[in-house]
Enzyme design. Structure first.
Site, PDB file in Angstrom:
ATOM      1  N   ASP A 122      -2.813  -0.552  10.716  1.00 29.99           N
ATOM      2  CA  ASP A 122      -3.014  -0.649   9.269  1.00 29.99           C
ATOM      3  C   ASP A 122      -3.729  -1.928   8.839  1.00 29.99           C
ATOM      4  O   ASP A 122      -4.150  -2.040   7.681  1.00 29.99           O
ATOM      5  CB  ASP A 122      -1.668  -0.579   8.531  1.00 29.99           C
ATOM      6  CG  ASP A 122      -1.076   0.817   8.528  1.00 29.99           C
ATOM      7  OD1 ASP A 122      -1.766   1.754   8.973  1.00 29.99           O
ATOM      8  OD2 ASP A 122       0.073   0.965   8.076  1.00 29.99           O
TER       9      ASP A 122
ATOM     10  N   LYS B  15       0.853  -1.192   0.000  1.00 31.44           N
ATOM     11  CA  LYS B  15       0.000   0.000   0.000  1.00 31.44           C
ATOM     12  C   LYS B  15       0.885   1.236   0.000  1.00 31.44           C
ATOM     13  O   LYS B  15       2.071   1.192   0.332  1.00 31.44           O
ATOM     14  CB  LYS B  15      -0.940   0.023   1.205  1.00 31.44           C
ATOM     15  CG  LYS B  15      -0.252   0.008   2.589  1.00 31.44           C
ATOM     16  CD  LYS B  15       0.283   1.338   3.071  1.00 31.44           C
ATOM     17  CE  LYS B  15       0.929   1.230   4.457  1.00 31.44           C
ATOM     18  NZ  LYS B  15       1.665   2.470   4.858  1.00 31.44           N
TER      19      LYS B  15
END
Length: 282
Positions: free
Chosen positions: A137, A11
């Site tokens: 996350d 990401k």
């Protein structure tokens, strides 16, 4: 089905702003996540004869009990009282301490993959809540969509972004997230703004100044690459990235990187490659 091979995607934090710090030490933030079409690969096989979680390949210097993959599997097992076990192998491509989500992504892929194979029946929302205890996350990787994250990372608003090409580079250092968030110079008072306001602005990262001050490798690399594109930090680093209109443009700059520096060209993905793969089985 008793075996599945799943992607564990990288990401980028396209922006990251720190709005405050709670009494428990967690930071309140606003960040925009987008997945990439590159990452690790996780091979999961389930066992019905016992409940042992076996990691085929350990990470050097990380005890099994501290490995996020192992912890994710044990957490799901405990939450659902599952009596089955699993054998998990990881093909690592993403760097540790890079800010591209390698460990969090691995944990999420294991949660989602084992929930599917063990047929434990948890919703994505339940898996995300479970994953939050492993790392801030993890929920975004479980949810599987480009999203604006608030709170400590658990409040997610899905959104659609252009799927641009990115060049990601990592100097030969690793950065501990905790060391950056403990730094007294880290800005912690950036005003909260609406997503629409943030999308209309130029984007930045509140961690970048601190990282560049402490790590000359990051500072020097960003300065060296300014002749090609404005690079910025993802997460707490050490990876930096820049966006490009085409794959060819990104590859051209990749070929100009400092000798043998780790990096890759990738395309942004609004739907996680993990969920795209799982959808093939549903």
């Amino acid at each position: 089905m008793n075996r599945i091979i799943l992607p564990s995607p990288a990401k980028l934090n396209l922006f990251l702003y720190i709005n405050g710090r709670r009494a428990d030490g967690y930071h309140q933030l606003q960040t925009l996540f987008q997945f990439l079409d590159v990452g690790d690969e996780i091979d999961i096989s389930i066992t019905t004869s016992n409940s042992t979680i076996e990691l085929v390949n350990d990470i050097a210097g990380v005890a099994t009990e501290d490995n996020l993959i192992y912890r994710a599997a044990k957490l799901l097992q405990k939450k659902t009282a599952c009596q089955q076990g699993a054998k998990i192998a990881v093909a690592k491509h993403l760097p540790m301490g890079g800010g591209v989500g390698g460990g969090s992504s691995n944990a999420a892929t294991v949660l989602v993959g084992l929930n599917y194979l063990w047929q434990t029946g948890l919703s994505l929302a339940q898996l995300a809540e479970l994953g939050l205890s492993l790392g801030a996350d993890v929920p975004i990787f479980v949810a599987g969509k480009t999203a604006f994250a608030e709170g400590i990372g658990e409040i997610l608003t899905p959104c659609e972004l252009p799927e641009k090409w990115y060049l990601v580079l990592k100097p030969n250092i690793s950065i501990e997230t905790s060391s950056i968030f403990k730094d007294p110079k880290l800005p912690r008072n950036t005003p909260e703004r609406s997503l629409s306001a943030l999308l209309a602005e130029d984007w930045g990262n509140d961690c970048e100044k601190v990282v560049r001050e402490h790590y000359s490798e990051v500072e020097d690399l960003i300065q060296e690459l300014l002749q090609y594109a404005p690079f910025r930090l993802t997460g707490t680093g050490a990876c930096i990235f820049a966006e490009f209109a085409s794959k060819a443009e990104a590859e051209k700059v990749f070929n100009c990187r400092p000798h043998n520096m780790y990096g890759f060209v990738a395309k942004g993905q609004n739907i996680s490659p993990l969920h795209k793969k799982l959808n093939l089985f549903s």
